[in-house]
Design a protein around this motif. Sequence first.
Motif, PDB file in Angstrom:
ATOM      1  N   ARG A  14       0.856  -1.189   0.000  1.00  0.00           N
ATOM      2  CA  ARG A  14       0.000   0.000   0.000  1.00  0.00           C
ATOM      3  C   ARG A  14       0.887   1.232   0.000  1.00  0.00           C
ATOM      4  O   ARG A  14       1.783   1.364   0.813  1.00  0.00           O
ATOM      5  CB  ARG A  14      -0.870   0.017   1.253  1.00  0.00           C
ATOM      6  CG  ARG A  14      -1.917  -1.062   1.257  1.00  0.00           C
ATOM      7  CD  ARG A  14      -2.617  -1.134   2.574  1.00  0.00           C
ATOM      8  NE  ARG A  14      -3.495   0.029   2.764  1.00  0.00           N
ATOM      9  CZ  ARG A  14      -4.317   0.148   3.793  1.00  0.00           C
ATOM     10  NH1 ARG A  14      -4.379  -0.783   4.722  1.00  0.00           N
ATOM     11  NH2 ARG A  14      -5.102   1.201   3.907  1.00  0.00           N
ATOM     12  N   GLU A  15       0.641   2.092  -0.961  1.00  0.00           N
ATOM     13  CA  GLU A  15       1.401   3.344  -0.999  1.00  0.00           C
ATOM     14  C   GLU A  15       0.467   4.448  -1.461  1.00  0.00           C
ATOM     15  O   GLU A  15      -0.635   4.179  -1.931  1.00  0.00           O
ATOM     16  CB  GLU A  15       2.624   3.203  -1.917  1.00  0.00           C
ATOM     17  CG  GLU A  15       2.273   2.687  -3.294  1.00  0.00           C
ATOM     18  CD  GLU A  15       3.475   2.321  -4.152  1.00  0.00           C
ATOM     19  OE1 GLU A  15       4.604   2.323  -3.660  1.00  0.00           O
ATOM     20  OE2 GLU A  15       3.255   2.033  -5.336  1.00  0.00           O
ATOM     21  N   SER A  16       0.915   5.684  -1.329  1.00  0.00           N
ATOM     22  CA  SER A  16       0.054   6.823  -1.683  1.00  0.00           C
ATOM     23  C   SER A  16      -0.370   6.748  -3.152  1.00  0.00           C
ATOM     24  O   SER A  16       0.389   6.279  -4.010  1.00  0.00           O
ATOM     25  CB  SER A  16       0.824   8.118  -1.438  1.00  0.00           C
ATOM     26  OG  SER A  16       0.207   9.158  -2.136  1.00  0.00           O
ATOM     27  N   ASN A  17      -1.559   7.258  -3.456  1.00  0.00           N
ATOM     28  CA  ASN A  17      -2.015   7.223  -4.853  1.00  0.00           C
ATOM     29  C   ASN A  17      -1.192   8.154  -5.744  1.00  0.00           C
ATOM     30  O   ASN A  17      -1.294   8.076  -6.968  1.00  0.00           O
ATOM     31  CB  ASN A  17      -3.516   7.525  -4.962  1.00  0.00           C
ATOM     32  CG  ASN A  17      -3.881   8.910  -4.504  1.00  0.00           C
ATOM     33  OD1 ASN A  17      -3.093   9.575  -3.817  1.00  0.00           O
ATOM     34  ND2 ASN A  17      -5.075   9.371  -4.849  1.00  0.00           N
ATOM     35  N   GLU A  52      -5.172   5.226  -1.931  1.00  0.00           N
ATOM     36  CA  GLU A  52      -3.906   4.518  -2.081  1.00  0.00           C
ATOM     37  C   GLU A  52      -3.822   3.673  -3.346  1.00  0.00           C
ATOM     38  O   GLU A  52      -4.823   3.389  -3.989  1.00  0.00           O
ATOM     39  CB  GLU A  52      -3.707   3.585  -0.869  1.00  0.00           C
ATOM     40  CG  GLU A  52      -3.388   4.322   0.407  1.00  0.00           C
ATOM     41  CD  GLU A  52      -3.346   3.378   1.604  1.00  0.00           C
ATOM     42  OE1 GLU A  52      -2.425   3.534   2.415  1.00  0.00           O
ATOM     43  OE2 GLU A  52      -4.212   2.501   1.725  1.00  0.00           O
ATOM     44  N   SER A 421       2.174   7.080   9.487  1.00  0.00           N
ATOM     45  CA  SER A 421       2.621   6.088   8.511  1.00  0.00           C
ATOM     46  C   SER A 421       3.591   5.093   9.143  1.00  0.00           C
ATOM     47  O   SER A 421       4.776   5.088   8.852  1.00  0.00           O
ATOM     48  CB  SER A 421       3.257   6.772   7.305  1.00  0.00           C
ATOM     49  OG  SER A 421       4.294   7.601   7.747  1.00  0.00           O
TER      50      SER A 421
END
Length: 504
Positions: A14-17, A52, A421
Amino acid sequence: MTERLIISAPFYIRESNTECGYCHGKKPIEQDYSLQSWSQFLQEDGDNIAFENATLGFQAESLSVEMYDKLCNIGFRRSGKFLYKTDMLRNCCRLYTIRTTSKQVRFSKELKTSVKRYKKSIRDDDVQDQKLSNSNNTTNREVDYFKEMIEGERNSNCFKCVFEPAVFTKEKYDLFVKYQENVHKDHINSEKSFKRFLCDSPFSEETIIGTQEEWDELNNWKDFKKNDRLKRLGPAHECYYYKNNLIAVAVVDILPSGISSVYFIWDPDYHKWSLGKLSALRELCITERLNLGYYYMGYYIEDCPKMAYKAKYGGELLDICRHEYIPIEKLKENVNLEKLFTFQNESSEVFSEQHLNDKLKGPPTLMDSKSNARNTADSVYGPEGTAVINANAAARKLSDLGIPYEVTQDRSIYGNHSETSTAKDYRNFPNVFPGLVPLPEILEMVEKGKLNMLNYGLLFYDTKLGNIRPMSNFEKESSHIKKLVCDIVRCIGLHNTIDALIII
Ligand SMILES: [Zn+2]
């Protein structure tokens, strides 16, 4: 041992969009929601939600083309040796597997013009101007544009396309750098990244290199007979040469059920040739000539112009929860493809996640044109949907049985900006994940002892101990291993896990 499925434990990223290669986190928030019902439910929290890029994947060290064909048809794609599929519920964009055939293509004016221009461009300088069609006065409507393309290539001495093994050459790399820098404004390239992205694959060395006979047969695809079966399966680079200069490379995987397009690089000096469009038409044509079935174009993304053009070639999108392809025309009539869709028969009394495991044994079906199924994604995966409740109930029981699934109480599926985070647990993926074997079904399989089917077939390679051992009895494994086995079955189905080797 060759061709055995050898994979790492699956992980969830999962990472930022803003990291999303398609929307870059720049589209209106409304479009990030996977379902209309979630955007309504979370209306007031809108500003706090951190959308995300959510991907499930594993590293594949060994894989047969037959197995990769199956995995493509349950929504996976590969980038080098990494196999992945996005979380269609949480990811900022919806990535649908798309496939088509030459018969489904409608030649738009744009595509017709591209073929005409292409035919003209590859004509030898000493050949007099001639009309596109033969002299027997065919109207535009009757022109077979695939045939035109093939004829143009046959008659050209200055242009040729050659299939060859997907291996590194300096010539290909130089073209790649030129393409990345000019077309994608990407100035950070290395031989290593080129190899990892466009040459590496989990297929065996024999599959990658092939034999001269196989390559000759493939390169003579124009003369392939109706009932012939192609010997060459596996990855390939098709190199386009104009006046002996490499001007484009198509990276493809040739699979039992079709040709899968991986990537295409072209020389920006030839941008007028519309080589991207042409390569898709050529690959469609090759797929048909080689009696291979479908042309897999990767992912279709409705709200990403870079990916939405694919619908121009017609075809079908994969309903990952039902293991069924649905014609795009049918979908466009009544489904918003920016959102998650899944179909269910109207006769069902309660809409819930459908059993998937047995379906994953075989190829996906194609929706019957008379089907009365309708889109039930909101009823199943929305905030009032049944999926979360059922999955949590299953997680609780699995946990009681010593398989540590966690119950998620939070009704929101999205992350929050106020969350710190902290390091995320890559081994735990959500209890509800459209397109994976649903957790209640996994519970049922555990209760009925079905996972014992994997005993003595499934192997573990323990990297710490440096040894390989079979799973002799699922029931006697540690809770950690049991969960790992369940997770793999969720990802690829029990049948596809039988002879796998998992690196732990
Ligand atoms: Zn996105």
